[in-house]
Design a protein around this motif. Structure first.
Motif, PDB file in Angstrom:
ATOM      1  N   THR A  66      -6.495  -3.760   0.424  1.00  0.00           N
ATOM      2  CA  THR A  66      -5.130  -4.614   0.013  1.00  0.00           C
ATOM      3  C   THR A  66      -4.900  -6.175  -0.498  1.00  0.00           C
ATOM      4  O   THR A  66      -5.394  -6.524   0.275  1.00  0.00           O
ATOM      5  N   ASP A 107      -4.095  -3.257  -5.899  1.00  0.00           N
ATOM      6  CA  ASP A 107      -5.392  -2.730  -5.391  1.00  0.00           C
ATOM      7  C   ASP A 107      -6.589  -3.430  -5.080  1.00  0.00           C
ATOM      8  O   ASP A 107      -6.637  -3.741  -6.317  1.00  0.00           O
ATOM      9  N   ARG A 114       1.309  -1.417  -0.156  1.00  0.00           N
ATOM     10  CA  ARG A 114       0.186   0.119  -0.038  1.00  0.00           C
ATOM     11  C   ARG A 114       0.728   1.126   0.139  1.00  0.00           C
ATOM     12  O   ARG A 114       0.627   2.376  -0.208  1.00  0.00           O
TER      13      ARG A 114
END
Length: 281
Positions: free
Chosen positions: A121, A115, A91
């Motif tokens: 995530t 994503d 992330r």
């Protein structure tokens, strides 16, 4: 490399504090600097009273793809895999670069991250290791049912796991139970220990004891290992929700590996002082 949010002075070491469902990490970025880490320094940073405190410390360095990750437990030992730390760092890098997918190398191998939308995530932790030698165990055994009271399942996710399916995970004295089984002689490299209760065919309640750390609020690799163990036992399908002490992860055992999805948090950035680093060495 992005600008630091705190002013870095000569001799200091910047860091970031992150967590995934309360499974917390100190992250050091070595992509633009050399870091000299010793066992004593790792343990000093891990001290929740005199350092910062963490379940794992993660170092980001330049790799063959987007980055290479190295993980340390709070006792100074290393681990080839740390799922929640991998998600946190994925992330971080996606936020820095605007990329929606990454390839991260670890001692476990190359891991894919992406994503998942809504602030979530996903990381593919790779194929589970199901053979006794890969986990590893001390002798040839059926990994689906170990000759330990409770008949746990052994699984490797780049690190060893021992999963007990119990009637009520909440009622287990995890501090005593985890400590006793981490050092079981069948696990020459020690093991992570999970106690898990089946809520529904797609829903598990799990608590975890991590080797070299102790009780943690969550563990990504443990969640993956438990999902694999449950599917192998026929208790669940291959897509399960796992409720941990710190929150919920979604785990899917797919053809290309075990995908784990959940939230991450960047808590704060700071710098270790020159005096702290010198004393810790």
């Amino acid at each position: 490399m992005p600008p630091m949010t705190t002013r870095e002075k000569p001799g200091q070491m910047p860091f970031e504090k992150m967590h995934g469902l309360g499974n917390d990490f100190v992250v050091l970025d070595a992509r633009g600097r050399d870091l000299a880490l010793t066992d004593s320094l790792v343990r000093a940073i891990a001290d929740r009273h005199r350092g910062v405190g963490f379940d794992q410390l993660a170092v980001i360095s330049k790799g063959a793809h987007d980055a290479h990750l190295t993980f340390y437990n709070s006792d100074g030992s290393t681990s080839a895999a740390c799922g929640n730390a991998t998600r946190c760092i994925a992330r971080k890098i996606m936020d820095e670069t605007g990329l929606k997918s990454l390839r991260l190398t670890t001692d476990r191998g190359t891991l894919l991250a992406r994503d998942a939308g809504d602030g979530l995530t996903s990381v593919n932790m790779g194929q589970p290791q199901l053979d006794w030698q890969e986990i590893p165990l001390a002798e040839p055994l059926d990994t689906l049912e170990l000759p330990i009271e409770g008949a746990p399942v052994a699984t490797g996710m780049g690190n060893p796991h021992c999963t007990f399916f119990v009637e009520d995970a909440e009622s287990v004295d995890l501090a005593a139970f985890g400590a006793a089984h981490e050092h079981h002689p069948l696990y020459p490299e020690r093991t992570n220990v999970q106690v898990a209760s089946l809520i529904a065919p797609d829903h598990i309640r799990m608590r975890v004891w991590e080797r070299g750390v102790g009780i943690t609020l969550a563990s990504g690799s443990s969640s993956c290992a438990t999902a694999v163990a449950a599917a192998r036992r026929g208790l669940t399908g291959r897509n399960v929700r796992i409720d941990l002490d710190g929150g919920t992860l979604q785990v899917r055992w797919a053809e290309d590996g075990v995908w784990m999805t959940g939230p991450t948090a960047h808590v704060f950035s700071g710098s270790f002082t020159k005096a702290f680093l010198e004393d810790a060495q």
